[in-house]
Design a protein around this motif. Sequence first.
Motif, mmCIF file in Angstrom:
data_model
loop_
_atom_site.group_PDB
_atom_site.id
_atom_site.type_symbol
_atom_site.label_atom_id
_atom_site.label_comp_id
_atom_site.label_asym_id
_atom_site.label_seq_id
_atom_site.Cartn_x
_atom_site.Cartn_y
_atom_site.Cartn_z
ATOM 1 N N THR A 190 37.624 41.641 41.646
ATOM 2 C CA THR A 190 38.172 42.954 41.458
ATOM 3 C C THR A 190 39.263 43.352 42.308
ATOM 4 O O THR A 190 40.199 43.869 41.869
ATOM 5 C CB THR A 190 36.985 43.837 41.491
ATOM 6 O OG1 THR A 190 35.786 43.333 40.750
ATOM 7 C CG2 THR A 190 37.369 45.279 41.449
ATOM 8 N N GLY A 191 39.285 43.016 43.765
ATOM 9 C CA GLY A 191 40.227 43.256 44.784
ATOM 10 C C GLY A 191 41.602 42.523 44.073
ATOM 11 O O GLY A 191 42.401 43.238 44.352
ATOM 12 N N ALA A 192 41.385 41.482 43.764
ATOM 13 C CA ALA A 192 42.840 40.724 43.475
ATOM 14 C C ALA A 192 43.445 41.305 42.198
ATOM 15 O O ALA A 192 44.456 41.387 42.394
ATOM 16 C CB ALA A 192 42.504 39.009 43.190
ATOM 17 N N VAL A 193 42.404 41.706 41.272
ATOM 18 C CA VAL A 193 43.243 42.329 40.056
ATOM 19 C C VAL A 193 43.633 43.877 40.297
ATOM 20 O O VAL A 193 44.696 43.956 39.985
ATOM 21 C CB VAL A 193 42.104 41.807 38.984
ATOM 22 C CG1 VAL A 193 42.624 42.951 37.812
ATOM 23 C CG2 VAL A 193 41.794 40.897 38.691
ATOM 24 N N SER A 194 42.874 44.419 41.112
ATOM 25 C CA SER A 194 43.365 45.674 41.525
ATOM 26 C C SER A 194 44.999 45.753 42.320
ATOM 27 O O SER A 194 45.705 46.315 41.920
ATOM 28 C CB SER A 194 42.340 46.362 42.540
ATOM 29 O OG SER A 194 42.720 47.354 42.983
ATOM 30 N N GLY A 195 44.780 44.754 43.018
ATOM 31 C CA GLY A 195 46.497 44.707 43.811
ATOM 32 C C GLY A 195 47.274 44.012 42.842
ATOM 33 O O GLY A 195 48.553 44.614 43.072
ATOM 34 N N LEU A 196 46.995 43.377 42.172
ATOM 35 C CA LEU A 196 47.976 42.616 41.251
ATOM 36 C C LEU A 196 48.590 43.739 40.109
ATOM 37 O O LEU A 196 49.635 43.938 39.868
ATOM 38 C CB LEU A 196 47.486 41.252 40.295
ATOM 39 C CG LEU A 196 48.450 40.790 39.513
ATOM 40 C CD1 LEU A 196 49.568 40.118 40.282
ATOM 41 C CD2 LEU A 196 47.610 39.732 38.797
ATOM 42 N N LEU A 197 47.724 44.467 39.625
ATOM 43 C CA LEU A 197 48.151 45.311 38.598
ATOM 44 C C LEU A 197 48.119 46.740 38.563
ATOM 45 O O LEU A 197 48.212 47.543 37.743
ATOM 46 C CB LEU A 197 47.372 44.820 37.352
ATOM 47 C CG LEU A 197 47.253 43.243 36.750
ATOM 48 C CD1 LEU A 197 46.557 43.113 35.349
ATOM 49 C CD2 LEU A 197 49.069 43.302 36.377
ATOM 50 N N GLY A 198 47.325 47.224 39.987
ATOM 51 C CA GLY A 198 47.389 48.482 40.224
ATOM 52 C C GLY A 198 46.212 49.347 39.345
ATOM 53 O O GLY A 198 46.373 50.692 39.011
ATOM 54 N N VAL A 199 45.064 48.620 39.180
ATOM 55 C CA VAL A 199 43.951 49.554 38.522
ATOM 56 C C VAL A 199 42.968 49.361 39.355
ATOM 57 O O VAL A 199 42.637 48.499 40.304
ATOM 58 C CB VAL A 199 43.807 48.552 37.223
ATOM 59 C CG1 VAL A 199 44.871 48.642 35.976
ATOM 60 C CG2 VAL A 199 43.342 47.089 37.379
ATOM 61 N N GLY A 200 42.103 50.301 39.140
ATOM 62 C CA GLY A 200 40.810 50.448 39.933
ATOM 63 C C GLY A 200 39.525 49.173 39.887
ATOM 64 O O GLY A 200 39.093 48.836 40.928
ATOM 65 N N GLY A 201 39.548 48.609 38.760
ATOM 66 C CA GLY A 201 38.548 47.563 38.643
ATOM 67 C C GLY A 201 37.426 47.980 38.010
ATOM 68 O O GLY A 201 36.404 47.160 37.884
ATOM 69 N N GLY A 202 37.246 49.373 37.553
ATOM 70 C CA GLY A 202 35.886 49.775 36.825
ATOM 71 C C GLY A 202 35.597 48.850 35.560
ATOM 72 O O GLY A 202 34.369 48.455 35.024
ATOM 73 N N PHE A 203 36.521 48.479 34.782
ATOM 74 C CA PHE A 203 36.615 47.653 33.575
ATOM 75 C C PHE A 203 35.794 46.394 34.014
ATOM 76 O O PHE A 203 35.282 45.579 32.979
ATOM 77 C CB PHE A 203 37.813 47.538 32.753
ATOM 78 C CG PHE A 203 38.889 46.827 33.575
ATOM 79 C CD1 PHE A 203 39.053 45.325 33.598
ATOM 80 C CD2 PHE A 203 39.620 47.314 34.574
ATOM 81 C CE1 PHE A 203 39.919 44.544 34.235
ATOM 82 C CE2 PHE A 203 40.441 46.541 35.345
ATOM 83 C CZ PHE A 203 40.690 45.216 35.067
#
Length: 268
Positions: free
Chosen positions: A161-174
């Motif tokens: 979740t942290g990696a995807v959040s930083g990469l694409l600017g999304v919170g990660g709830g999905f």
Amino acid sequence: MLLASVLGVLMGMVMGLTGAGGGILGVPALVLGLGLSMTQAAPVSLLAVGAAAAVGAIDGLRHGLVRYRAALLIALLGALFSPLGVFVAHQMPEALLKGLFSALMVLVAWRMLQREKLQAGPSDHGAASWGQKNCMLNQQTGRLAWTAKCTATLATLGAITGAVSGLLGVGGGFLIVPAFKQLTDVQMRGIVATSLMVISLISLIGVVGAFHAGVRIDAVGWVFIAASIVGMLVGRRLCSVIAARTLQVGFASLCVVVAIGMLVNALH
């Protein structure tokens, strides 16, 4: 400024109506609507999503729904991997980032269209038996049983979740919400409240990482952030009067349309 306000309110309303996943619309609104680059939009979107999620998380804490130990573990691993995502994003071509984001939105739309199974019962206790899930609630205490398997599962979820959040600017709830449903026997209202707490923490960490990388938020970005909080509050009020399935189909359709827009923008 007016356009930033309108887009911010709309994003916040969608997030309030649909839950955590609505925050994925933040980056497209900033890229397509305000002309920001992916790396410029990411911290603005993260801060807007994080602030809006914090509103829901505080309400969840007040009602005792947040699995705060699980949320803190996921957020801690998210803190370690979010800066990695930010670093990778700055090394990638803009068109590739937009393409990845478009693919992600289509995946979210597909997940949203899958019908939810109704889970009856007033408590937040699940109905699975031991061995069916990686993380199980203790039926006597109502708390998660912290086995090595459960700890490793939640830590891995936090890292991704942290990696995807930083990469694409999304919170990660999905990512967090469906993963919690699949891996734990926590009921949906507890999952959403826990997810909102994680999102608020990881989003803040992602913003700090982006600032460290040299990204700054201008006045238009701050207007968007403030407007998104207002929209979140309005959306939470409206969600009780609109059918859940109508929201799911509407949000999924919007995701597909925006994904196509992002892809066309990337190709140009």
